[in-house]
Design an enzyme around this catalytic site. Sequence first.
Site, PDB file in Angstrom:
ATOM      1  N   ASP A 220       1.012  -1.425  -0.390  1.00 16.46           N
ATOM      2  CA  ASP A 220       0.097   0.256   0.303  1.00 16.46           C
ATOM      3  C   ASP A 220       1.400   1.367  -0.251  1.00 16.46           C
ATOM      4  OD1 ASP A 220      -1.929   2.453   0.974  1.00 16.46           O
ATOM      5  OD2 ASP A 220      -2.944   0.253   0.679  1.00 16.46           O
ATOM      6  N   GLY A 246       4.326   1.752  -1.264  1.00 20.21           N
ATOM      7  CA  GLY A 246       4.427   2.298  -3.343  1.00 20.21           C
ATOM      8  C   GLY A 246       3.583   2.313  -3.499  1.00 20.21           C
ATOM      9  N   PHE A 248       0.746   1.828  -6.797  1.00 16.02           N
ATOM     10  CA  PHE A 248       0.355   0.956  -7.609  1.00 16.02           C
ATOM     11  C   PHE A 248       0.461   0.927  -9.651  1.00 16.02           C
ATOM     12  CE2 PHE A 248      -3.958   0.176  -5.274  1.00 16.02           C
ATOM     13  CZ  PHE A 248      -4.206   1.794  -5.427  1.00 16.02           C
ATOM     14  N   HIS A 266     -12.727  -0.419  -7.220  1.00 17.59           N
ATOM     15  CA  HIS A 266     -13.876   0.844  -7.017  1.00 17.59           C
ATOM     16  C   HIS A 266     -13.403   2.220  -6.663  1.00 17.59           C
ATOM     17  CE1 HIS A 266     -14.823   0.425  -2.415  1.00 17.59           C
ATOM     18  NE2 HIS A 266     -13.644   0.733  -2.881  1.00 17.59           N
TER      19      HIS A 266
HETATM   20  C1  LIG Z   1     -11.054   1.292   0.089  1.00 12.84           C
HETATM   21  S1  LIG Z   1      -9.600   1.336   0.474  1.00 12.84           S
HETATM   22  C2  LIG Z   1      -9.166  -0.642   0.807  1.00 12.84           C
HETATM   23  C3  LIG Z   1      -8.164  -0.850   1.336  1.00 12.84           C
HETATM   24  C4  LIG Z   1      -8.328  -2.541   1.461  1.00 12.84           C
HETATM   25  N1  LIG Z   1      -7.853  -3.111   0.809  1.00 12.84           N
HETATM   26  C5  LIG Z   1      -9.544  -3.285   2.405  1.00 12.84           C
HETATM   27  O1  LIG Z   1     -10.259  -3.230   1.514  1.00 12.84           O
HETATM   28  O2  LIG Z   1      -9.799  -2.853   3.853  1.00 12.84           O
HETATM   29  C6  LIG Z   1      -8.301   1.617  -0.905  1.00 12.84           C
HETATM   30  C7  LIG Z   1      -6.442   1.047  -0.408  1.00 12.84           C
HETATM   31  O3  LIG Z   1      -5.638   1.703  -1.557  1.00 12.84           O
HETATM   32  C8  LIG Z   1      -4.417   2.201  -1.159  1.00 12.84           C
HETATM   33  N2  LIG Z   1      -3.426   3.617  -2.321  1.00 12.84           N
HETATM   34  C9  LIG Z   1      -4.847   4.378  -3.254  1.00 12.84           C
HETATM   35  N3  LIG Z   1      -3.430   4.255  -3.930  1.00 12.84           N
HETATM   36  C10 LIG Z   1      -2.508   4.026  -4.211  1.00 12.84           C
HETATM   37  C11 LIG Z   1      -1.889   3.987  -4.913  1.00 12.84           C
HETATM   38  N4  LIG Z   1      -1.277   4.766  -5.414  1.00 12.84           N
HETATM   39  N5  LIG Z   1      -1.122   2.380  -4.716  1.00 12.84           N
HETATM   40  C12 LIG Z   1      -0.541   1.748  -3.563  1.00 12.84           C
HETATM   41  N6  LIG Z   1      -2.434   1.931  -2.980  1.00 12.84           N
HETATM   42  C13 LIG Z   1      -3.435   2.544  -2.968  1.00 12.84           C
HETATM   43  C14 LIG Z   1      -5.101   3.301  -0.284  1.00 12.84           C
HETATM   44  O4  LIG Z   1      -4.446   3.351   0.499  1.00 12.84           O
HETATM   45  C15 LIG Z   1      -6.591   2.054   0.590  1.00 12.84           C
HETATM   46  O5  LIG Z   1      -5.201   1.250   1.515  1.00 12.84           O
END
Ligand SMILES: C[S@@+](CC[C@H](N)C(=O)[O-])C[C@H]1O[C@@H](n2cnc3c(N)ncnc32)[C@H](O)[C@@H]1O
Length: 355
Positions: A220, A246, A248, A266
Amino acid sequence: MLTRQAHNVCPAQRDGGHAMQSDSNPSITMRHLIDGYQVSQAIHVAARLGIADLLADGGRSVDRLATGTGTHAPTLYRLLRALASIEVLREGNDGVFELTPLGQALRSDVEGSIADWAAFVGSPGYWQAWSGLLHSVRTGENAFQHIHGADVWSYRTNRPEESALFDRAMTALSRRSSAALIAAYDFGRFRTVVDVGGGTGALLAAILGAHPGLKGTLFDQPHVVAAAGAFMERAGVADRCRIVGGSFFEGVPEAADAYVLRAVIHDWEDVDAVRILTTVRKAMAADGRVLMLERIVAPPNEGRDAKFSDLNMLVAPGGRERTREELEALLGPAGLQAAGVIDAGGFAIVEALAR
Ligand SMILES: C[S@@+](CC[C@H](N)C(=O)[O-])C[C@H]1O[C@@H](n2cnc3c(N)ncnc32)[C@H](O)[C@@H]1O
């Protein structure tokens, strides 16, 4: 001290009258729906104050609750009696409040606790963003960006307190769905799994806990995974879990057997969703699996959770909830193909392979 005037109507009388009126009068039912924001904010404040935890062992007077929360007793009383009118709390004739079965869900120490979600929902950035829904519907633009001049992720990067509230809210929601996801899908067939956008690691910890032979990587944003090490220690899986920070959009840990993305796709419109899946496709083992865990938008007139979550995606991160077909349509452009869809409670697991 409190006056006694508010105690002279028992909850059953109030509720009976209220229910009969609502059932027979659409404008009253509609008024209650319209005023839902007041209910949200009242529950949010109770959650921020930790009221339910203070009531975990039994009823307490407002004065004791005010001392325990550092609040103004007569005003706290006004909050608590409003919550008692909607059966979150119960107000006794002696000015003592206790939790109802509904209110128990706001305790932080119960299975399925929703306390951290309540604590997040009224937080300033998120709450204000919803005032931009009309702008979004008129223009198709993201409300959060319109209201705050920044996207949710950069806004939170600069506000550690709101970021932590969000991460804890995600953890709460993740915990609620983890058992169903683990029961529905055999993660034990893999040697290595990466949780992409895995937050602070609630789902990955649960997967590793259920499968002692499995190794995992939590991936994340750096500021999000900063606290994950302690979380994995407490879950007893730290020795089998690597933590990597990092983006994604740039790359994810390579050559794992399975890549889980729960409630990640989403958050994004199709172009960015395909970019994320393409990054994963490039990193995964040749025979690896991608598992998108998402709510599925139901046919007309059904499925409130996904359809309101979809509005939430429009307002906050700027993404969308999708039908099964819309999720599968993201795979081809990312070099993936669908291998199946498994129902796991409120979520679907869309499984994909390299094309
Ligand atoms: C809606 S949350 C879901 C978190 C986790 N998968 C859960 O179900 O509880 C989306 C996640 O995507 C991460 N995120 C957003 N942009 C990101 C990026 N560019 N690279 C890595 N992670 C990212 C956020 O920090 C967050 O933890």
